[in-house]
Design a protein around this motif. Structure first.
Motif, PDB file in Angstrom:
ATOM      1  N   PRO A   7      79.925  70.296  66.638  1.00 24.07           N
ATOM      2  CA  PRO A   7      79.506  71.691  66.804  1.00 24.07           C
ATOM      3  C   PRO A   7      79.566  72.095  68.269  1.00 24.07           C
ATOM      4  CG  PRO A   7      77.592  70.282  66.543  1.00 24.07           C
ATOM      5  CD  PRO A   7      78.794  69.419  66.302  1.00 24.07           C
ATOM      6  N   PRO A   8      79.709  73.388  68.529  1.00 29.76           N
ATOM      7  CA  PRO A   8      79.686  73.838  69.928  1.00 29.76           C
ATOM      8  C   PRO A   8      78.343  73.526  70.580  1.00 29.76           C
ATOM      9  CG  PRO A   8      79.596  75.710  68.416  1.00 29.76           C
ATOM     10  CD  PRO A   8      79.892  74.506  67.593  1.00 29.76           C
ATOM     11  N   ARG A   9      78.414  73.112  71.850  1.00 31.16           N
ATOM     12  CA  ARG A   9      77.216  72.807  72.629  1.00 31.16           C
ATOM     13  C   ARG A   9      76.896  74.022  73.502  1.00 31.16           C
ATOM     14  NH1 ARG A   9      77.186  68.812  76.220  1.00 31.16           N
ATOM     15  NH2 ARG A   9      75.429  67.568  75.451  1.00 31.16           N
ATOM     16  N   LEU A  10      75.732  74.597  73.294  1.00 25.89           N
ATOM     17  CA  LEU A  10      75.359  75.810  74.001  1.00 25.89           C
ATOM     18  C   LEU A  10      74.264  75.514  75.024  1.00 25.89           C
ATOM     19  CD1 LEU A  10      75.317  78.499  71.144  1.00 25.89           C
ATOM     20  CD2 LEU A  10      77.232  77.699  72.558  1.00 25.89           C
ATOM     21  N   ASN A  11      74.559  75.823  76.273  1.00 25.91           N
ATOM     22  CA  ASN A  11      73.606  75.656  77.369  1.00 25.91           C
ATOM     23  C   ASN A  11      72.476  76.673  77.181  1.00 25.91           C
ATOM     24  OD1 ASN A  11      72.610  74.696  79.777  1.00 25.91           O
ATOM     25  ND2 ASN A  11      73.879  76.033  81.036  1.00 25.91           N
ATOM     26  N   THR A  12      71.242  76.201  77.099  1.00 29.23           N
ATOM     27  CA  THR A  12      70.135  77.037  76.627  1.00 29.23           C
ATOM     28  C   THR A  12      68.947  76.962  77.571  1.00 29.23           C
ATOM     29  OG1 THR A  12      70.824  76.634  74.341  1.00 29.23           O
ATOM     30  CG2 THR A  12      68.588  77.461  74.671  1.00 29.23           C
ATOM     31  N   ALA A  13      68.355  78.127  77.845  1.00 22.22           N
ATOM     32  CA  ALA A  13      67.136  78.219  78.657  1.00 22.22           C
ATOM     33  C   ALA A  13      66.039  78.858  77.819  1.00 22.22           C
ATOM     34  CB  ALA A  13      67.388  79.037  79.918  1.00 22.22           C
ATOM     35  N   LEU A  14      65.114  78.036  77.350  1.00 22.88           N
ATOM     36  CA  LEU A  14      63.958  78.510  76.590  1.00 22.88           C
ATOM     37  C   LEU A  14      62.717  77.784  77.092  1.00 22.88           C
ATOM     38  CD1 LEU A  14      64.986  78.544  72.789  1.00 22.88           C
ATOM     39  CD2 LEU A  14      64.547  80.528  74.238  1.00 22.88           C
ATOM     40  N   LYS A  15      61.646  78.516  77.258  1.00 21.49           N
ATOM     41  CA  LYS A  15      60.383  77.883  77.610  1.00 21.49           C
ATOM     42  C   LYS A  15      59.862  77.094  76.405  1.00 21.49           C
ATOM     43  CE  LYS A  15      55.758  78.944  79.399  1.00 21.49           C
ATOM     44  NZ  LYS A  15      54.880  79.985  79.987  1.00 21.49           N
ATOM     45  N   THR A  16      59.080  76.073  76.673  1.00 19.65           N
ATOM     46  CA  THR A  16      58.480  75.295  75.602  1.00 19.65           C
ATOM     47  C   THR A  16      57.212  75.999  75.113  1.00 19.65           C
ATOM     48  OG1 THR A  16      59.341  73.245  76.529  1.00 19.65           O
ATOM     49  CG2 THR A  16      57.569  73.054  74.912  1.00 19.65           C
ATOM     50  N   TYR A  17      57.314  76.603  73.946  1.00 19.60           N
ATOM     51  CA  TYR A  17      56.181  77.191  73.232  1.00 19.60           C
ATOM     52  C   TYR A  17      55.962  76.364  71.963  1.00 19.60           C
ATOM     53  CZ  TYR A  17      57.575  81.377  75.955  1.00 19.60           C
ATOM     54  OH  TYR A  17      57.930  82.254  76.945  1.00 19.60           O
ATOM     55  N   PRO A  18      54.854  76.554  71.259  1.00 16.26           N
ATOM     56  CA  PRO A  18      54.703  75.850  69.984  1.00 16.26           C
ATOM     57  C   PRO A  18      55.857  76.109  69.017  1.00 16.26           C
ATOM     58  CG  PRO A  18      52.584  76.741  70.667  1.00 16.26           C
ATOM     59  CD  PRO A  18      53.606  77.266  71.644  1.00 16.26           C
ATOM     60  N   HIS A  19      56.430  77.328  69.069  1.00 11.46           N
ATOM     61  CA  HIS A  19      57.495  77.671  68.123  1.00 11.46           C
ATOM     62  C   HIS A  19      58.886  77.284  68.614  1.00 11.46           C
ATOM     63  CE1 HIS A  19      56.536  81.065  70.744  1.00 11.46           C
ATOM     64  NE2 HIS A  19      57.807  81.400  70.698  1.00 11.46           N
ATOM     65  N   THR A  20      59.042  76.958  69.893  1.00 12.44           N
ATOM     66  CA  THR A  20      60.347  76.471  70.373  1.00 12.44           C
ATOM     67  C   THR A  20      60.358  74.957  70.564  1.00 12.44           C
ATOM     68  OG1 THR A  20      59.754  76.840  72.703  1.00 12.44           O
ATOM     69  CG2 THR A  20      60.861  78.651  71.546  1.00 12.44           C
ATOM     70  N   GLN A  21      59.183  74.338  70.608  1.00  9.68           N
ATOM     71  CA  GLN A  21      59.127  72.900  70.822  1.00  9.68           C
ATOM     72  C   GLN A  21      59.908  72.119  69.753  1.00  9.68           C
ATOM     73  OE1 GLN A  21      57.435  70.243  69.154  1.00  9.68           O
ATOM     74  NE2 GLN A  21      58.008  68.782  70.762  1.00  9.68           N
ATOM     75  N   PRO A  22      59.851  72.498  68.460  1.00  9.98           N
ATOM     76  CA  PRO A  22      60.636  71.750  67.475  1.00  9.98           C
ATOM     77  C   PRO A  22      62.144  71.826  67.713  1.00  9.98           C
ATOM     78  CG  PRO A  22      58.939  73.048  66.382  1.00  9.98           C
ATOM     79  CD  PRO A  22      58.986  73.500  67.810  1.00  9.98           C
ATOM     80  N   LEU A  23      62.625  72.917  68.291  1.00  8.48           N
ATOM     81  CA  LEU A  23      64.045  73.023  68.635  1.00  8.48           C
ATOM     82  C   LEU A  23      64.366  72.104  69.807  1.00  8.48           C
ATOM     83  CD1 LEU A  23      63.323  75.789  67.149  1.00  8.48           C
ATOM     84  CD2 LEU A  23      65.226  76.765  68.456  1.00  8.48           C
ATOM     85  N   LYS A 243      59.607  79.767  64.300  1.00  4.60           N
ATOM     86  CA  LYS A 243      58.465  80.635  64.007  1.00  4.60           C
ATOM     87  C   LYS A 243      57.774  80.190  62.724  1.00  4.60           C
ATOM     88  CE  LYS A 243      57.105  85.313  62.722  1.00  4.60           C
ATOM     89  NZ  LYS A 243      57.445  86.751  62.640  1.00  4.60           N
ATOM     90  N   ALA A 244      58.550  79.872  61.707  1.00  9.22           N
ATOM     91  CA  ALA A 244      57.966  79.453  60.430  1.00  9.22           C
ATOM     92  C   ALA A 244      57.132  78.183  60.586  1.00  9.22           C
ATOM     93  CB  ALA A 244      59.068  79.241  59.399  1.00  9.22           C
ATOM     94  N   SER A 245      57.508  77.345  61.548  1.00  3.80           N
ATOM     95  CA  SER A 245      56.796  76.076  61.722  1.00  3.80           C
ATOM     96  C   SER A 245      55.377  76.265  62.241  1.00  3.80           C
ATOM     97  CB  SER A 245      57.587  75.155  62.670  1.00  3.80           C
ATOM     98  OG  SER A 245      57.472  75.592  64.021  1.00  3.80           O
ATOM     99  N   VAL A 246      55.083  77.427  62.824  1.00  2.00           N
ATOM    100  CA  VAL A 246      53.734  77.687  63.337  1.00  2.00           C
ATOM    101  C   VAL A 246      53.038  78.790  62.545  1.00  2.00           C
ATOM    102  CG1 VAL A 246      54.290  76.885  65.665  1.00  2.00           C
ATOM    103  CG2 VAL A 246      54.620  79.303  65.103  1.00  2.00           C
TER     104      VAL A 246
END
Length: 303
Positions: A7-23, A243-246
């Protein structure tokens, strides 16, 4: 038998929140995309590089920065996904030792904000003007930084102080009458909220507007949107799954993670109106123009 392409590898900037931590931990994945995370702290340091040079394939972005980037024709595509929102009335503070300015008397007062374009500042001004009738263009807005977009010029009622200045130090020294801060709000008794009973005031604002003020959304570069639409759909789905995870821990609370075109239409319409009133945009934008960038990619999944 041919080996499937990775799969394509996408360079990503996201802060660690409860809803982004699983990603970020790899707990949630999608076979159509691999997200390669860059850890940027504080996350707002990613905003100027993304807005100016599209430094990442996928990035969290302050809503005002995104709207300015869109208005200036930057090749960014908004996904209808909010990853950070908060109530804002506790974000304007004063120095208790200097005395409390009255909301009715803020004209001519010195109010500090990191940058005039900062999203928290936009929301606090919208509330000051809309709820408390403060004449925003009569306030002495004092900033320590410029906009994330080089093209933007502050209005004439905004002034920048010299390098090395910090808002809390200026407030402590009596150089400011009040200051707007976000994640860097101080603890302790020295600084107090300018708006009395801020939590109750936020509840009243929510009852009227029916959404939590949006701070950060998610964008992808136009290049990725054009070349990897399936990966972009996968990114959006991963964010929704995050989002669903939290959902259980957020049940019964105002939804701070709005997703989808229908949920975002009214909040974005009001946000655009606030930005226009505060002279933050060089041209008029519509929600339909914004949504059109991703609607062809997300289709029904975006609603």
């Amino acid at each position: 038998m041919s080996t499937p392409l990775p799969p394509p590898r996408l360079n990503t900037a996201l802060k660690t929140y409860p809803h982004t931590q699983p990603l970020k931990s790899g707990e949630l994945t999608d076979p159509a995309v691999e997200l390669v995370f860059e850890e940027i702290e504080p996350i707002h340091r990613a905003f100027a590089p993304m807005a100016r040079q599209q430094a990442y394939d996928v990035s969290e972005l302050a809503i005002v920065t995104y709207l300015q980037a869109k208005a200036y024709g930057k090749p960014l595509v908004l996904l209808p996904a909010v990853v950070a929102a908060r109530f804002q009335q506790g974000c304007i503070i004063y120095n208790a030792a200097q005395g409390k300015p009255e909301l009715a008397d803020l004209a001519g007062k010195r109010i500090g904000v990191r940058a005039y374009t900062q999203t928290t500042g936009m929301w606090v001004r919208a509330i000051l003007g809309g709820t408390y009738d403060v004449p925003l263009d009569q306030v002495d807005w004092v900033t320590i930084e410029g906009a994330h977009l080089d093209e933007y010029t502050d209005p004439p009622f905004v002034r920048r102080v010299g390098p090395g200045k910090q808002l809390l130090a200026m407030l402590r020294d009596g150089e400011l009458d009040a200051a707007i801060l976000g994640n860097d709000l101080p603890d302790g008794p020295e600084f107090k909220p300018l708006i009395d009973n801020a939590a109750a005031a936020d509840k009243a604002w929510y009852a009227q507007h029916q959404y939590v003020p949006i701070n950060h959304v998610v964008v992808v570069s136009q290049e990725v949107a054009d070349s990897q639409p399936q990966a972009v759909r996968a990114v959006y789905d991963l964010l929704k799954r995050g989002k669903a995870s939290v959902a259980a821990q957020n049940a019964g609370k105002p939804d701070k993670l709005l997703f989808g075109y229908d949920a975002l239409r009214k909040p974005l319409e009001e946000t655009l109106a606030f930005c226009e009133q505060q002279r933050l945009l060089p041209r008029k934008l519509s929600v339909d123009e914004i949504f059109a960038d991703s609607a062809g990619i997300l289709g029904e999944a975006g609603f």
